[in-house]
Write a protein that holds these residues in place. Structure first.
Motif, short mmCIF file in Angstrom:
data_model
loop_
_atom_site.label_atom_id
_atom_site.label_comp_id
_atom_site.label_asym_id
_atom_site.label_seq_id
_atom_site.Cartn_x
_atom_site.Cartn_y
_atom_site.Cartn_z
N PRO A 51 19.04 -13.22 -46.66
CA PRO A 51 18.89 -13.75 -48.02
C PRO A 51 18.76 -12.68 -49.10
O PRO A 51 19.24 -12.86 -50.22
CB PRO A 51 17.61 -14.60 -47.93
CG PRO A 51 17.46 -14.92 -46.48
CD PRO A 51 18.03 -13.77 -45.72
N ASP A 52 18.09 -11.55 -48.78
CA ASP A 52 17.83 -10.53 -49.79
C ASP A 52 18.74 -9.32 -49.66
O ASP A 52 18.51 -8.31 -50.32
CB ASP A 52 16.36 -10.09 -49.70
CG ASP A 52 15.40 -11.24 -49.97
OD1 ASP A 52 15.72 -12.06 -50.85
OD2 ASP A 52 14.36 -11.32 -49.30
N ARG A 53 19.75 -9.41 -48.81
CA ARG A 53 20.70 -8.31 -48.65
C ARG A 53 21.85 -8.49 -49.63
O ARG A 53 22.56 -9.49 -49.57
CB ARG A 53 21.23 -8.26 -47.23
CG ARG A 53 22.34 -7.25 -46.98
CD ARG A 53 21.86 -5.82 -47.11
NE ARG A 53 20.80 -5.51 -46.18
CZ ARG A 53 21.02 -5.12 -44.90
NH1 ARG A 53 22.24 -5.02 -44.44
NH2 ARG A 53 19.99 -4.84 -44.14
N PRO A 54 22.06 -7.54 -50.57
CA PRO A 54 23.19 -7.69 -51.51
C PRO A 54 24.51 -7.75 -50.76
O PRO A 54 24.72 -7.06 -49.77
CB PRO A 54 23.10 -6.41 -52.36
CG PRO A 54 21.69 -5.95 -52.22
CD PRO A 54 21.27 -6.34 -50.83
N MET A 55 25.39 -8.63 -51.23
CA MET A 55 26.70 -8.78 -50.63
C MET A 55 27.73 -8.82 -51.76
O MET A 55 27.48 -9.39 -52.82
CB MET A 55 26.77 -10.06 -49.81
CG MET A 55 28.07 -10.25 -49.04
SD MET A 55 27.89 -11.62 -47.85
CE MET A 55 29.55 -11.67 -47.17
N GLN A 56 28.86 -8.22 -51.53
CA GLN A 56 29.87 -8.14 -52.56
C GLN A 56 30.83 -9.33 -52.45
O GLN A 56 31.17 -9.78 -51.37
CB GLN A 56 30.61 -6.81 -52.46
CG GLN A 56 29.67 -5.65 -52.77
CD GLN A 56 30.29 -4.30 -52.60
OE1 GLN A 56 31.21 -4.14 -51.81
NE2 GLN A 56 29.79 -3.31 -53.31
N LEU A 57 31.25 -9.83 -53.63
CA LEU A 57 32.04 -11.03 -53.71
C LEU A 57 33.19 -10.83 -54.69
O LEU A 57 33.12 -9.97 -55.58
CB LEU A 57 31.19 -12.22 -54.21
CG LEU A 57 29.84 -12.46 -53.52
CD1 LEU A 57 28.72 -11.85 -54.37
CD2 LEU A 57 29.58 -13.95 -53.35
#
Length: 417
Positions: A51-57
């Motif tokens: 939930p708190d891991r940044p992910m690129q979109l």
């Protein structure tokens, strides 16, 4: 994950065919978030993420815009491998944006992550602002994320992607450790710049410093040193090498065309043809003007570029050939063969090359474009003058031999005009 591995296999097959191609590697599609069903008055987003891991979109319409731009400017992008993203958010943030825009309570339901969590998405992490486009297709989550981009000052940056790609062969320099194995440094160039720094004394700035092959020895002589480079990968390797040697250097990421470090230097240099990544005359002049603003009274600016050989340029026929002088041994991979295919664009004065790194068991494990400008002897003094500098001397090699038409280098010593 199998679908990522299949993409790598497709890329390898395209390379094996020898087809001219540009590969786009998008990150997680924003549009995927539109297809989760509501359950008991709320929307559940079920994904194998933290939930708190940044992910690129990225939005699919953004991918389409980049693809259209690449097709329209195919010569600028041929052979490139571009990883593209539109934003970087945690999925807790995504859920909050979705709920705010749609008024539908939204909750992330993390699914179990099998294996290495770093394989949830393919490719390396992009730096914010790298190969970005604005999102926005009028749909709830995508539009909300587009608004987030615009609020953060990142609206549709497609034009900037094209601009950067034209002058900087970024893929080539993203493999910093391999670069050092191909070009180990040392030799007369290091001795020359080290001697010049000792002669000038004071503070030293190297522009396009790479992994620090020349700046670290200068810093070890006791000079306060700053290294500027566009590539974060090269700077990270430079920092590692400086730490290993116990040498203090200030490394900073920046664009050589326009930078402001807020101080002046007694010795500034650009070496190893790095200036030739700037293809437009206006960019070269802008670089020289930035240098001039950073020169202390009595300071020297020195750079070296090759002396163009028209016969060699004309021989760049696009045929892939092994470059024995650049082949090397990698401790992890063994013997690495380096092949290069180059063509020369006479109108632009740019040699457009594709470099292929291969082992017997892993052919073309790196395929990277490298585009280098030629600056001819008569135009160089004019560009220097337009940049507010004065050419004091021009040598033809590292020994200080006077420049002549048959010398390999244009080694230029400059001062403020």
């Amino acid at each position: 994950m199998e679908h990522f591995e299949s993409k790598a296999a497709i890329e390898a097959y395209i390379r094996a065919l020898g087809l001219p191609a540009t590969i786009l590697r998008p990150v997680f599609f924003m549009d995927n978030l539109l297809h989760y069903a509501d359950a008991e008055g709320e929307r559940l987003v079920e994904l194998p993420v933290l939930p708190d891991r940044p992910m690129q979109l990225i939005a699919t319409d953004g991918i389409g815009r980049i693809a259209a731009h690449v097709i329209d400017h195919r010569d600028d992008y041929l052979g490139a491998e571009l990883e593209i993203a539109g934003d970087e958010l945690t999925f807790a943030e995504v859920a909050g944006i979705h709920e705010k825009v749609t008024a539908v309570p939204t909750r992330l339901v993390p699914l179990p992550i099998e294996g290495d969590e770093g394989r949830v998405r393919p490719g390396r992490r992009l730096n914010r602002g790298e190969a970005e486009v604005g999102a926005g297709d009028g749909k709830a989550v995508v539009a909300a994320v587009a608004h987030t981009l615009e609020s953060a000052g990142h609206p549709g940056q497609l034009g900037r992607v094209g601009r950067r790609r034209r002058f900087m062969s970024e893929v080539f320099y993203s493999h910093a450790r391999l670069y050092d194995l191909m070009f180990p440094g040392g030799g007369p160039a290091v001795d020359f710049y080290r001697a010049q720094a000792n002669r000038q004394g004071g503070r030293v700035l190297e522009i396009a410093c790479g992994t620090g092959n020349k700046l670290i020895p200068i810093a070890s002589d006791g000079h306060p040193c700053v290294g500027l480079d566009f590539s974060s990968d090269m700077l990270a390797e430079a920092q590692r090498k400086a730490d290993e040697r116990g040498v203090a250097v200030e490394w900073t990421q920046g664009d050589m065309r326009a930078f402001d470090l807020g101080r002046t230097f007694d010795f500034v240099f650009i070496t190893a043809n790095s200036l030739l990544h700037l293809h437009e005359a206006e960019d070269l002049v802008s670089c020289f003007r930035s240098v001039r603003r950073h020169l202390a009274p009595g300071a020297r600016f020195i750079f070296d570029v090759f002396n163009p050989n028209v016969r060699l340029l004309a021989g760049a026929d696009g045929v892939r050939r092994t470059r024995e002088s650049s082949s090397f041994t990698d401790p992890d991979r063994g013997n690495v063969s380096v092949d290069v295919a180059e063509t020369y664009d006479a109108a632009a004065q740019v040699t457009r090359g594709t470099w292929h790194l291969s082992t017997d068991s892993d052919p073309d494990f790196v395929v990277a474009p490298l585009e280098i400008r030629s600056i001819f002897p008569q135009e160089l003094p004019l560009l220097i003058s337009l940049g507010g500098l004065r050419l004091i001397e021009r040598f033809g090699d590292w020994s200080g031999r006077p420049f002549a038409m048959d010398t390999p280098l244009q080694l230029c010593i400059c001062e403020s005009a």
